[in-house]
Motif scaffolding. Structure first.
Motif, PDB file in Angstrom:
ATOM      1  N   LYS A  63       0.823  -1.219   0.000  1.00  0.00           N
ATOM      2  CA  LYS A  63       0.000   0.000   0.000  1.00  0.00           C
ATOM      3  C   LYS A  63       0.852   1.261   0.000  1.00  0.00           C
ATOM      4  CE  LYS A  63      -4.086  -1.849   0.104  1.00  0.00           C
ATOM      5  NZ  LYS A  63      -5.074  -1.607  -0.939  1.00  0.00           N
ATOM      6  N   GLY A  64       2.164   1.103   0.132  1.00  0.00           N
ATOM      7  CA  GLY A  64       3.052   2.257   0.156  1.00  0.00           C
ATOM      8  C   GLY A  64       3.063   2.976   1.495  1.00  0.00           C
ATOM      9  N   ALA A  65       2.589   2.299   2.535  1.00  0.00           N
ATOM     10  CA  ALA A  65       2.523   2.904   3.865  1.00  0.00           C
ATOM     11  C   ALA A  65       3.832   2.665   4.613  1.00  0.00           C
ATOM     12  CB  ALA A  65       1.356   2.317   4.651  1.00  0.00           C
ATOM     13  N   THR A  66       4.312   3.686   5.268  1.00  0.00           N
ATOM     14  CA  THR A  66       5.504   3.572   6.104  1.00  0.00           C
ATOM     15  C   THR A  66       5.074   3.083   7.476  1.00  0.00           C
ATOM     16  OG1 THR A  66       6.510   5.418   4.924  1.00  0.00           O
ATOM     17  CG2 THR A  66       7.456   4.842   7.060  1.00  0.00           C
ATOM     18  N   PHE A  67       5.827   2.132   8.022  1.00  0.00           N
ATOM     19  CA  PHE A  67       5.478   1.615   9.348  1.00  0.00           C
ATOM     20  C   PHE A  67       6.738   1.324  10.134  1.00  0.00           C
ATOM     21  CE2 PHE A  67       5.574  -1.928   6.376  1.00  0.00           C
ATOM     22  CZ  PHE A  67       6.396  -2.850   7.014  1.00  0.00           C
ATOM     23  N   ASN A  68       6.560   1.321  11.451  1.00  0.00           N
ATOM     24  CA  ASN A  68       7.636   0.969  12.368  1.00  0.00           C
ATOM     25  C   ASN A  68       7.422  -0.490  12.758  1.00  0.00           C
ATOM     26  OD1 ASN A  68       9.744   1.130  14.213  1.00  0.00           O
ATOM     27  ND2 ASN A  68       8.420   1.888  15.836  1.00  0.00           N
ATOM     28  N   ASP A  69       8.376  -1.351  12.433  1.00  0.00           N
ATOM     29  CA  ASP A  69       8.292  -2.771  12.767  1.00  0.00           C
ATOM     30  C   ASP A  69       9.036  -2.999  14.069  1.00  0.00           C
ATOM     31  OD1 ASP A  69       8.011  -5.524  12.716  1.00  0.00           O
ATOM     32  OD2 ASP A  69       9.642  -5.820  11.278  1.00  0.00           O
ATOM     33  N   VAL A  70       8.311  -3.458  15.095  1.00  0.00           N
ATOM     34  CA  VAL A  70       8.895  -3.680  16.413  1.00  0.00           C
ATOM     35  C   VAL A  70       8.914  -5.181  16.692  1.00  0.00           C
ATOM     36  CG1 VAL A  70       8.682  -3.200  18.869  1.00  0.00           C
ATOM     37  CG2 VAL A  70       8.041  -1.448  17.202  1.00  0.00           C
ATOM     38  N   ASP A  71      10.107  -5.737  16.802  1.00  0.00           N
ATOM     39  CA  ASP A  71      10.278  -7.161  17.098  1.00  0.00           C
ATOM     40  C   ASP A  71      10.189  -7.348  18.605  1.00  0.00           C
ATOM     41  OD1 ASP A  71      11.074  -9.766  17.546  1.00  0.00           O
ATOM     42  OD2 ASP A  71      12.862  -9.645  16.271  1.00  0.00           O
ATOM     43  N   VAL A  72       9.017  -7.788  19.080  1.00  0.00           N
ATOM     44  CA  VAL A  72       8.805  -7.915  20.522  1.00  0.00           C
ATOM     45  C   VAL A  72       9.546  -9.109  21.119  1.00  0.00           C
ATOM     46  CG1 VAL A  72       6.630  -6.653  20.519  1.00  0.00           C
ATOM     47  CG2 VAL A  72       6.609  -9.146  20.227  1.00  0.00           C
TER      48      VAL A  72
END
Length: 80
Positions: free
Chosen positions: A28-37
């Motif tokens: 979708k072209g969305a920027t996201f923060n990926d948090v590896d819990v």
């Protein structure tokens, strides 16, 4: 589509639904923060506090918490 939303994906590397969610937002072209819990205890505690859940994925879109891979809900929130 509004891709200026603040998106955080709480995930683990071995979770297939986490991969699906990240692929969805990337396409979708969305920027996201990926948090590896699995590697960040403080973020895991933050995820549990926000969602009440210990399982992943948990997605935070501008403060709206979505538990699991829910492209229908993602779409609705991204187009608002």
């Amino acid at each position: 589509m509004n891709t200026t939303k603040k998106i955080t994906i709480y995930s683990t590397p071995q979770c297939p639904y986490c991969v699906y969610a990240k692929d969805y937002f990337s396409k979708k072209g969305a920027t996201f923060n990926d948090v590896d819990v699995s590697k960040d205890r403080a973020s895991a505690e933050e995820m549990i506090r926000k969602s009440g859940q210990m399982g992943v994925p948990v997605i935070d879109i501008d403060g709206e918490i979505i538990i699991g891979y829910r492209p229908d809900v993602f779409e609705k929130l991204l187009t608002q």
